[in-house]
Design an enzyme around this catalytic site. Structure first.
Site, PDB file in Angstrom:
ATOM      1  N   LYS A 251       0.865  -1.197   0.000  1.00  0.00           N
ATOM      2  CA  LYS A 251       0.000   0.000   0.000  1.00  0.00           C
ATOM      3  C   LYS A 251       0.889   1.231   0.000  1.00  0.00           C
ATOM      4  O   LYS A 251       1.762   1.357   0.853  1.00  0.00           O
ATOM      5  CB  LYS A 251      -0.899  -0.015   1.249  1.00  0.00           C
ATOM      6  CG  LYS A 251      -1.613   1.324   1.535  1.00  0.00           C
ATOM      7  CD  LYS A 251      -2.535   1.253   2.760  1.00  0.00           C
ATOM      8  CE  LYS A 251      -3.066   2.637   3.135  1.00  0.00           C
ATOM      9  NZ  LYS A 251      -3.952   2.628   4.319  1.00  0.00           N
ATOM     10  N   LYS A 263      -9.494  13.022   8.774  1.00  0.00           N
ATOM     11  CA  LYS A 263      -8.982  12.581  10.075  1.00  0.00           C
ATOM     12  C   LYS A 263      -8.850  13.777  11.020  1.00  0.00           C
ATOM     13  O   LYS A 263      -8.694  14.908  10.557  1.00  0.00           O
ATOM     14  CB  LYS A 263      -7.580  11.972   9.888  1.00  0.00           C
ATOM     15  CG  LYS A 263      -7.565  10.616   9.218  1.00  0.00           C
ATOM     16  CD  LYS A 263      -6.140  10.076   9.144  1.00  0.00           C
ATOM     17  CE  LYS A 263      -6.098   8.710   8.476  1.00  0.00           C
ATOM     18  NZ  LYS A 263      -6.763   7.649   9.255  1.00  0.00           N
ATOM     19  N   ASP A 274       1.934   6.193   5.679  1.00  0.00           N
ATOM     20  CA  ASP A 274       0.916   5.318   5.092  1.00  0.00           C
ATOM     21  C   ASP A 274       1.391   4.696   3.770  1.00  0.00           C
ATOM     22  O   ASP A 274       0.678   3.927   3.148  1.00  0.00           O
ATOM     23  CB  ASP A 274      -0.399   6.089   4.914  1.00  0.00           C
ATOM     24  CG  ASP A 274      -1.617   5.193   5.085  1.00  0.00           C
ATOM     25  OD1 ASP A 274      -1.499   4.128   5.703  1.00  0.00           O
ATOM     26  OD2 ASP A 274      -2.695   5.556   4.558  1.00  0.00           O
ATOM     27  N   ASP A 333     -11.848   7.397   4.210  1.00  0.00           N
ATOM     28  CA  ASP A 333     -10.615   7.110   4.945  1.00  0.00           C
ATOM     29  C   ASP A 333     -10.252   5.625   4.887  1.00  0.00           C
ATOM     30  O   ASP A 333      -9.139   5.243   5.232  1.00  0.00           O
ATOM     31  CB  ASP A 333     -10.781   7.571   6.404  1.00  0.00           C
ATOM     32  CG  ASP A 333      -9.455   7.693   7.134  1.00  0.00           C
ATOM     33  OD1 ASP A 333      -8.399   7.629   6.459  1.00  0.00           O
ATOM     34  OD2 ASP A 333      -9.474   7.843   8.366  1.00  0.00           O
ATOM     35  N   GLU A 335      -9.272   3.947   2.457  1.00  0.00           N
ATOM     36  CA  GLU A 335      -8.799   4.064   1.076  1.00  0.00           C
ATOM     37  C   GLU A 335      -7.766   2.998   0.720  1.00  0.00           C
ATOM     38  O   GLU A 335      -7.606   2.661  -0.453  1.00  0.00           O
ATOM     39  CB  GLU A 335      -8.193   5.465   0.842  1.00  0.00           C
ATOM     40  CG  GLU A 335      -6.732   5.646   1.273  1.00  0.00           C
ATOM     41  CD  GLU A 335      -6.484   5.418   2.752  1.00  0.00           C
ATOM     42  OE1 GLU A 335      -7.431   5.576   3.545  1.00  0.00           O
ATOM     43  OE2 GLU A 335      -5.348   5.072   3.131  1.00  0.00           O
ATOM     44  N   ARG A 337      -7.717  -0.211   1.264  1.00  0.00           N
ATOM     45  CA  ARG A 337      -8.320  -1.403   0.677  1.00  0.00           C
ATOM     46  C   ARG A 337      -8.802  -1.124  -0.749  1.00  0.00           C
ATOM     47  O   ARG A 337      -8.878  -2.029  -1.565  1.00  0.00           O
ATOM     48  CB  ARG A 337      -9.442  -1.918   1.600  1.00  0.00           C
ATOM     49  CG  ARG A 337     -10.630  -1.038   1.729  1.00  0.00           C
ATOM     50  CD  ARG A 337     -11.484  -1.377   2.956  1.00  0.00           C
ATOM     51  NE  ARG A 337     -10.919  -0.835   4.201  1.00  0.00           N
ATOM     52  CZ  ARG A 337     -11.453  -0.998   5.401  1.00  0.00           C
ATOM     53  NH1 ARG A 337     -12.552  -1.728   5.544  1.00  0.00           N
ATOM     54  NH2 ARG A 337     -10.889  -0.476   6.460  1.00  0.00           N
TER      55      ARG A 337
END
Ligand code: BES
Ligand code: ZN
Ligand code: ZN
Length: 485
Positions: A251, A263, A274, A333, A335, A337
């Site tokens: 990811k 967030k 991330d 949020d 996102e 997946r």
């Protein structure tokens, strides 16, 4: 930094600092008795993590001795040796010692090679600190030369430990780059540089190709950002068709603001991490090539920002993913997946024997497991066991979580095939996220590693604060184990 092995007696060491680890209640090495005989039990008895530094006062050829406790033999864990090496480096940095020697410990049941590899892995990562953004670099000190000292030749293990530690530092250094520097385009360039250096085949898909291929789950996440997305597929040993084909997928959200489901401000800066899955995938490719593993390996990731804006995806939007399934985006949020849905489906078309994804996917995994174990989800027992065992060996430990049908049912959409959150309440948040991914892998034997809890560390026995690179040694060890079977 240089690391080497030297066949040597402890009394022959000429460095400023010699580091020796001992088990509790066992005698200290005889050669050092001149120094250690003065030690009182209260000062040092070898309890796990205990450390003392003694000055040799010219009695021996080195200047200082670090003694480190490994605890009782029955409780021994190989990671204690990594912590020993981490302490050795911290003490050396504190003393501003350029060159140090680390003695190979001895205990039953662990080979000198395993000891050497663990020591070198940990000293390599303990010697790294991210200073590239500091304008003054003077107060920073790094150990220049580390010598592993022992009586059996472990040069191969030393080399292996150095490759792994260096690859882990590569992940940490790149992952530390914030979102204004590490744009999706920059991650693609990093992959291009690595591929050129290591001779990987590489395919890079841009926004237009994604549109043509119908990768609308990625495009939906990307549409709030002014920066286009990229998907990268690297392949190691592409032409060696007789070797087994494995794949690793990461990811790569370069910044996760949450999008319209924004967030809270507090701690949002952490969302530069991330992209850990993508950067770790690059590090894994680097290590696998340098270790010359006898496998074929696809390393793939998708990179994009997740931003709010007038063009951003809205809660309630419905997109058709690359494999044709329709997705209701109830929370922008969730996102990770979404971008993985298209990426996993695309990589699965290559029919790898195994597919392992790494993703900072859910905050819920921190609730479930804390920060000591990575969440493991898999549809294949053999793969899950290989990962579990690799986790115990590397001390990048995992814990297997369920993928029962009832959790998949929670992901069923009201209007589309699936929805991107299992429930409003967040029940079983990590599991429903993993079940969502499972919708896009086809028949592939697959494992998902939710690394949200370990992407960065605050305090760690051998890693400085910041991006951790945890997950790399775990996956490389897993690939090695799979290739052997
Ligand atoms: N990137 C986050 C997950 C995360 C949280 C990583 C904390 C590292 C530390 C992910 O994209 C996310 O926002 N997940 C949501 C899912 C929810 C909306 C169903 C979460 O965990 O809150
Ligand atoms: Zn998110
Ligand atoms: Zn995210």
């Amino acid at each position: 930094m240089q690391i080497s092995f030297k066949k040597q007696q402890l009394t022959e060491v000429k460095d400023e600092l010699l580091c020796v680890a001992v088990l509790q209640n066992l005698e200290f090495p005889k050669e050092l008795s001149e120094l250690t005989k003065t030690l009182r039990k209260e000062e040092f008895e070898g309890k796990v993590g205990q450390a003392v530094t003694l000055t040799t006062l010219g009695k021996l050829s080195f200047k200082k001795l670090l003694l480190y406790g490994l605890g009782e033999e029955k409780d021994f864990n190989l990671d204690f040796v990594r912590r020993f090496a981490g302490t050795a480096i911290r003490v050396a940095i504190g003393m501003k010692s350029d060159n140090i020697s680390i003695a190979l410990p001895k205990t039953k049941g662990v080979s000198p090679s395993d000891f050497a590899q663990a020591i070198v892995e940990a000293s390599t990562v303990a010697n790294y600190k991210c200073i590239k953004f500091k304008s003054k670099k003077d107060d920073y000190f790094e150990v220049k030369q580390i010598t592993v000292v022992g009586t059996e030749d472990v040069s191969v293990a030393v080399q292996k430990g150095f490759i792994l530690g260096t690859a882990q530092n590569y992940v940490r250094d790149n992952n530390e780059n914030p979102a204004n520097i590490a744009t999706p385009q920059k991650l693609a360039e990093l992959a291009q540089i690595l591929s050129k250096e290591k001779g990987f085949a590489i395919e890079v898909l841009g926004k237009e190709e994604m549109k043509k291929k119908g990768m609308n789950a990625i495009l939906g996440v990307n549409q709030g950002s002014p920066l286009p997305p990229v998907m990268v597929l690297m392949e190691y040993n592409k032409d060696k068709k007789n070797l087994p084909l494995y794949s690793v997928v990461g990811k790569g959200i370069t910044f996760d603001s949450g999008g319209i489901s924004i967030k809270p401000a507090k701690g949002m800066q952490e969302m530069k991490y991330d992209k850990t899955g993508a950067i770790t995938t690059l590090g894994i490719m680097k290590a696998v090539a340098e270790l010359k593993l006898q496998i074929r390996l696809i390393g793939a990731f998708t990179a994009t920002e997740n931003m709010p804006s007038g063009t951003a995806q809205r809660p309630g939007d419905i997109v058709t993913s690359y494999n044709g399934k329709t997705i209701e985006v109830l929370n922008t949020d969730a996102e990770g997946r979404l971008i993985l849905a298209d990426t996993l489906a695309y990589v699965a078309e290559r029919k790898p024997e195994y597919m392992i994804d790494l993703a900072t996917l859910t905050g819920a995994i921190i609730v479930a497991l804390g920060r000591f174990r990575i969440g493991l989800f898999s549809n294949d027992d053999k793969l899950a066991i290989a990962i579990f065992d690799a986790g115990e060996h590397t001390f990048e430990r995992v814990w297997r979580m369920p993928l029962d049908q009832e959790y998949s049912d929670m992901d069923k959409g009201d209007f589309a095939d699936v929805k991107n959150i299992g429930s409003e309440s967040g029940d079983a948040g990590s599991i429903t996220a993993a079940c969502f991914l499972k919708e896009f892998i086809g028949e592939t034997k697959w494992a998902h590693l939710d690394i949200a809890a370990v992407d960065a560390v605050e305090k760690h026995p051998y890693l400085d604060k910041g991006a951790s690179g945890i997950g790399l040694r775990l996956v490389v060890e897993t690939l090695e184990r799979l290739a052997k079977k």
